[in-house]
Design an enzyme around this catalytic site. Structure first.
Site, mmCIF file in Angstrom:
data_model
loop_
_atom_site.group_PDB
_atom_site.id
_atom_site.type_symbol
_atom_site.label_atom_id
_atom_site.label_comp_id
_atom_site.label_asym_id
_atom_site.label_seq_id
_atom_site.Cartn_x
_atom_site.Cartn_y
_atom_site.Cartn_z
ATOM 1 N N CYS A 1 0.845 -1.198 0.000
ATOM 2 C CA CYS A 1 0.000 0.000 0.000
ATOM 3 C C CYS A 1 0.882 1.251 0.000
ATOM 4 O O CYS A 1 1.607 1.491 -0.953
ATOM 5 C CB CYS A 1 -0.989 -0.037 1.165
ATOM 6 S SG CYS A 1 -2.351 1.162 0.988
ATOM 7 N N GLU B 1 -2.575 -9.077 2.814
ATOM 8 C CA GLU B 1 -2.989 -9.700 4.077
ATOM 9 C C GLU B 1 -4.493 -9.646 4.281
ATOM 10 O O GLU B 1 -5.027 -10.308 5.176
ATOM 11 C CB GLU B 1 -2.264 -9.031 5.253
ATOM 12 C CG GLU B 1 -2.778 -7.662 5.655
ATOM 13 C CD GLU B 1 -2.289 -6.511 4.786
ATOM 14 O OE1 GLU B 1 -2.559 -5.348 5.142
ATOM 15 O OE2 GLU B 1 -1.628 -6.771 3.747
ATOM 16 N N HIS C 1 -3.768 -4.671 -0.269
ATOM 17 C CA HIS C 1 -3.318 -5.307 0.965
ATOM 18 C C HIS C 1 -3.405 -6.822 0.806
ATOM 19 O O HIS C 1 -4.497 -7.386 0.929
ATOM 20 C CB HIS C 1 -4.192 -4.862 2.141
ATOM 21 C CG HIS C 1 -4.004 -3.440 2.531
ATOM 22 N ND1 HIS C 1 -3.079 -3.039 3.470
ATOM 23 C CD2 HIS C 1 -4.610 -2.302 2.106
ATOM 24 C CE1 HIS C 1 -3.127 -1.733 3.617
ATOM 25 N NE2 HIS C 1 -4.041 -1.258 2.792
#
EC number: 4.3.2.10
Length: 232
Positions: free
Chosen positions: A85, A212, A210
């Protein structure tokens, strides 16, 4: 006979910005041994470095100031450096984000030549939510990604869009690399922008989304990163 290392030691840079907990958990799920660090001296022993980040570019670069020299040295020495990001945007040369505040362009790490620009005023910002990835070239970070909820790849066997429910974005600026070859994947949000980038050597790369928070595709990308750290 030497024993092959099976777990990558990854340092997540703690410079005061970023969702460190979710990034750490994602990397651990991907098989990494993760440590948070505010000490650039710890980069030497790591197999890889992750630069996360959420927030303003100028603040990110200011906070990361004490890490700047070490990050550049490690990257130029070939160590895998993964920006996520804001962390991806910081890999580029400049950002016009500060210019919108009357401060002129802010300087980044200049590890991937290019500039971060704002979405047009016609677009709702931030670009937030799920969107598709169109993988445009090979890179270890996206190995196997086309097979995760993918649409039909190109006739030459490359590319293909990942099902949009696998890449999660929150950003108002996007990267424009100087060299198109630095773009590994693109995403359409009114314009096609670089959502995954990498340097010429291949060891410095970033995702605008992102991983994750991006389901199985994100986990695959994190696993690819961990594998890359072990192999390099």
């Amino acid at each position: 006979m030497s024993v092959r290392q099976t777990t990558a030691d990854v340092v997540v840079v703690d410079y005061g910005l970023g969702n460190l907990r979710s990034v750490t958990r994602g990397l651990e799920r991907a098989g990494a041994n993760v440590s948070l660090s505010e000490d650039p001296a710890e980069f030497d022993a790591a197999d890889g470095i992750v630069l996360p980040g959420v927030g303003a570019f100028s603040e990110g670069m200011d906070n990361a100031g004490p890490f700047r020299e070490a990050l550049v040295e490690q990257a130029e020495a070939g160590k895998p450096l993964f920006g996520i990001c804001l962390g991806m945007q910081m890999l580029l040369t400049t950002s016009e984000e500060a210019d919108h505040e009357g401060q002129g362009d802010a300087e980044g790490l200049d590890l991937i030549p290019g500039k971060n620009v704002r979405f047009s005023r016609d677009q709702t910002v931030p670009h937030m939510g799920w969107n598709e990835l169109d993988v445009t070239r090979d890179h270890p970070l996206v190995e196997g990604v086309d097979s995760v909820g993918s649409k039909t790849p190109r006739a030459d066997g490359t590319g293909g869009s990942v099902d949009g429910e696998h890449a999660y974005f929150v950003h108002s600026y996007y990267a424009v690399p100087d060299d198109e070859s630095a773009t590994v994947a693109t995403t359409d949000y009114g314009t096609d922008f670089a959502s995954i980038v990498a340097n010429d050597a291949g060891n410095v790369f970033g995702t605008q989304f992102h991983p994750e928070k991006s389901g199985e595709t994100g986990l695959r990308i994190l696993r690819n990163y961990v594998d890359y750290c072990l192999d390099h």
